[in-house]
Design a protein around this motif. Sequence first.
Motif, PDB file in Angstrom:
ATOM      1  N   ILE A  62       0.867  -1.182   0.000  1.00 31.76           N
ATOM      2  CA  ILE A  62       0.000   0.000   0.000  1.00 31.76           C
ATOM      3  C   ILE A  62       0.900   1.227   0.000  1.00 31.76           C
ATOM      4  N   PHE A  63       0.661   2.150  -0.933  1.00 27.02           N
ATOM      5  CA  PHE A  63       1.483   3.346  -1.093  1.00 27.02           C
ATOM      6  C   PHE A  63       0.604   4.586  -1.057  1.00 27.02           C
ATOM      7  N   LEU A  64       0.938   5.533  -0.176  1.00 28.26           N
ATOM      8  CA  LEU A  64       0.240   6.817  -0.089  1.00 28.26           C
ATOM      9  C   LEU A  64       1.228   7.923  -0.417  1.00 28.26           C
ATOM     10  N   ASN A  65       0.812   8.878  -1.263  1.00 30.84           N
ATOM     11  CA  ASN A  65       1.678   9.997  -1.622  1.00 30.84           C
ATOM     12  C   ASN A  65       0.833  11.236  -1.898  1.00 30.84           C
ATOM     13  N   SER A  66       1.376  12.387  -1.657  1.00 30.37           N
ATOM     14  CA  SER A  66       0.766  13.679  -1.987  1.00 30.37           C
ATOM     15  C   SER A  66      -0.504  13.970  -1.193  1.00 30.37           C
ATOM     16  N   LYS A  67      -0.329  14.107   0.118  1.00 29.84           N
ATOM     17  CA  LYS A  67      -1.392  14.559   1.025  1.00 29.84           C
ATOM     18  C   LYS A  67      -2.605  13.624   1.066  1.00 29.84           C
ATOM     19  N   ASN A  86       3.989   2.185   2.546  1.00 32.07           N
ATOM     20  CA  ASN A  86       4.912   3.268   2.227  1.00 32.07           C
ATOM     21  C   ASN A  86       4.106   4.567   2.238  1.00 32.07           C
ATOM     22  N   VAL A  87       4.468   5.470   3.150  1.00 30.53           N
ATOM     23  CA  VAL A  87       3.724   6.715   3.343  1.00 30.53           C
ATOM     24  C   VAL A  87       4.661   7.878   3.033  1.00 30.53           C
ATOM     25  N   ALA A  88       4.273   8.728   2.078  1.00 35.25           N
ATOM     26  CA  ALA A  88       5.156   9.802   1.627  1.00 35.25           C
ATOM     27  C   ALA A  88       4.362  11.074   1.342  1.00 35.25           C
ATOM     28  N   GLY A  89       5.090  12.156   1.138  1.00 33.35           N
ATOM     29  CA  GLY A  89       4.496  13.392   0.636  1.00 33.35           C
ATOM     30  C   GLY A  89       3.367  13.965   1.482  1.00 33.35           C
ATOM     31  N   MET A 112       8.640   8.775   4.446  1.00 37.45           N
ATOM     32  CA  MET A 112       9.715   9.495   3.766  1.00 37.45           C
ATOM     33  C   MET A 112      10.000  10.879   4.339  1.00 37.45           C
ATOM     34  N   LEU A 113       9.002  11.547   4.874  1.00 39.57           N
ATOM     35  CA  LEU A 113       9.208  12.914   5.350  1.00 39.57           C
ATOM     36  C   LEU A 113       8.861  13.026   6.822  1.00 39.57           C
ATOM     37  N   ALA A 114       9.580  13.869   7.528  1.00 41.40           N
ATOM     38  CA  ALA A 114       9.345  14.034   8.959  1.00 41.40           C
ATOM     39  C   ALA A 114       7.943  14.545   9.261  1.00 41.40           C
TER      40      ALA A 114
END
Length: 127
Positions: A62-67, A86-89, A112-114
């Motif tokens: 499962i991938f989450l990106n961009s808010k 995987n959680v990003a952006g 990926m981001l704090a």
Amino acid sequence: SGKGNSDCIRLVRSKNAVINNNTFTQKIINKKTKEACGIAMTTDSDATITKNKINNSPKDGIFLNSKCKATVKNNTIKKTGRYGLNVAGKSTIISKKNKITKCKKRKKTRCMLACNRVFFLFCRFGV
């Protein structure tokens, strides 16, 4: 269209989506499928993802990106090419009672981001 469009489910600008009680088993058959995730969310989507079985994802289960925002609970994610979750952006995830095993990357989950917010409740991370 674009890179990654071989994902089993891809949400773009989706609101209040529910992905429940599915089984996804993926195979690498060409260049596009090498980049596929089981479930991919992007561009301000939000969803509840429950009771799914995701097997053999070439990239992430499962991938989450961009808010994006998701509640992910009671899923089984097995044998991914990268991460289970995987959680990003600037995305946010609440993860409850998921079983994640046999991912190629050492960590089963990556942020990926704090500024990402990730909450894990009763998750089992296997080998």
